[in-house]
Design a protein around this motif. Sequence first.
Motif, PDB file in Angstrom:
ATOM      1  N   GLU A  94      -5.175   0.964  -6.778  1.00  0.00           N
ATOM      2  CA  GLU A  94      -5.025   1.244  -5.308  1.00  0.00           C
ATOM      3  C   GLU A  94      -6.418   0.546  -4.866  1.00  0.00           C
ATOM      4  O   GLU A  94      -6.542  -0.238  -3.933  1.00  0.00           O
ATOM      5  N   LYS A  95      -7.610   0.721  -5.488  1.00  0.00           N
ATOM      6  CA  LYS A  95      -8.750   0.168  -5.115  1.00  0.00           C
ATOM      7  C   LYS A  95      -8.868  -1.336  -5.093  1.00  0.00           C
ATOM      8  O   LYS A  95      -9.485  -2.130  -4.176  1.00  0.00           O
ATOM      9  N   ASN A  96      -8.368  -1.997  -5.978  1.00  0.00           N
ATOM     10  CA  ASN A  96      -8.157  -3.475  -6.283  1.00  0.00           C
ATOM     11  C   ASN A  96      -7.163  -3.980  -5.234  1.00  0.00           C
ATOM     12  O   ASN A  96      -7.592  -4.977  -4.570  1.00  0.00           O
ATOM     13  N   ASN A 109      -6.741  -2.558  -2.407  1.00  0.00           N
ATOM     14  CA  ASN A 109      -7.750  -2.494  -0.937  1.00  0.00           C
ATOM     15  C   ASN A 109      -8.673  -3.581  -0.865  1.00  0.00           C
ATOM     16  O   ASN A 109      -8.577  -4.340   0.264  1.00  0.00           O
ATOM     17  N   ARG A 110      -9.374  -3.958  -1.842  1.00  0.00           N
ATOM     18  CA  ARG A 110     -10.385  -5.125  -1.923  1.00  0.00           C
ATOM     19  C   ARG A 110      -9.549  -6.401  -1.977  1.00  0.00           C
ATOM     20  O   ARG A 110      -9.992  -7.239  -0.932  1.00  0.00           O
ATOM     21  N   ILE A 111      -8.423  -6.748  -2.339  1.00  0.00           N
ATOM     22  CA  ILE A 111      -7.996  -8.018  -2.501  1.00  0.00           C
ATOM     23  C   ILE A 111      -7.438  -7.964  -0.752  1.00  0.00           C
ATOM     24  O   ILE A 111      -7.237  -9.195   0.007  1.00  0.00           O
ATOM     25  N   THR A 112      -6.658  -6.975  -0.355  1.00  0.00           N
ATOM     26  CA  THR A 112      -6.065  -7.070   1.109  1.00  0.00           C
ATOM     27  C   THR A 112      -7.391  -7.192   2.090  1.00  0.00           C
ATOM     28  O   THR A 112      -7.223  -8.143   3.070  1.00  0.00           O
ATOM     29  N   VAL A 113      -8.421  -6.677   1.803  1.00  0.00           N
ATOM     30  CA  VAL A 113      -9.736  -6.970   2.700  1.00  0.00           C
ATOM     31  C   VAL A 113     -10.054  -8.487   2.691  1.00  0.00           C
ATOM     32  O   VAL A 113     -10.510  -9.126   3.477  1.00  0.00           O
ATOM     33  N   ILE A 114     -10.118  -8.896   1.543  1.00  0.00           N
ATOM     34  CA  ILE A 114     -10.547 -10.299   1.211  1.00  0.00           C
ATOM     35  C   ILE A 114      -9.539 -11.326   1.681  1.00  0.00           C
ATOM     36  O   ILE A 114     -10.047 -12.095   2.640  1.00  0.00           O
ATOM     37  N   HIS A 145       0.867  -1.125  -0.103  1.00  0.00           N
ATOM     38  CA  HIS A 145       0.127   0.007  -0.060  1.00  0.00           C
ATOM     39  C   HIS A 145       0.886   1.335  -0.063  1.00  0.00           C
ATOM     40  O   HIS A 145       1.919   1.299   0.625  1.00  0.00           O
TER      41      HIS A 145
END
Length: 83
Positions: A52-54, A56-61, A26
Amino acid sequence: MHTLKICLEVIVVISSILLTMLILMHKGKGGGLSDMFGGGMAVNAGTSGVAEKNLNRITVIVAIIWVAVIIGLSVMMKYGAGN
């Protein structure tokens, strides 16, 4: 049940390493530890908004998977299914 426990433990190790790598990828928001490693000097070298959004999504998943597996292992250990 023993193979399930081993499988969950392997998933925890892999997701822990992956989560660490994703968090380090990040973009630094300025100040703090990110400047120590050169994050503050490369202001324009950051990722684009979509990337950056992708990320973030992968990190949350991956974080949700990590938490779910930790909870699953805890339940198995509490009720003796993992012994």
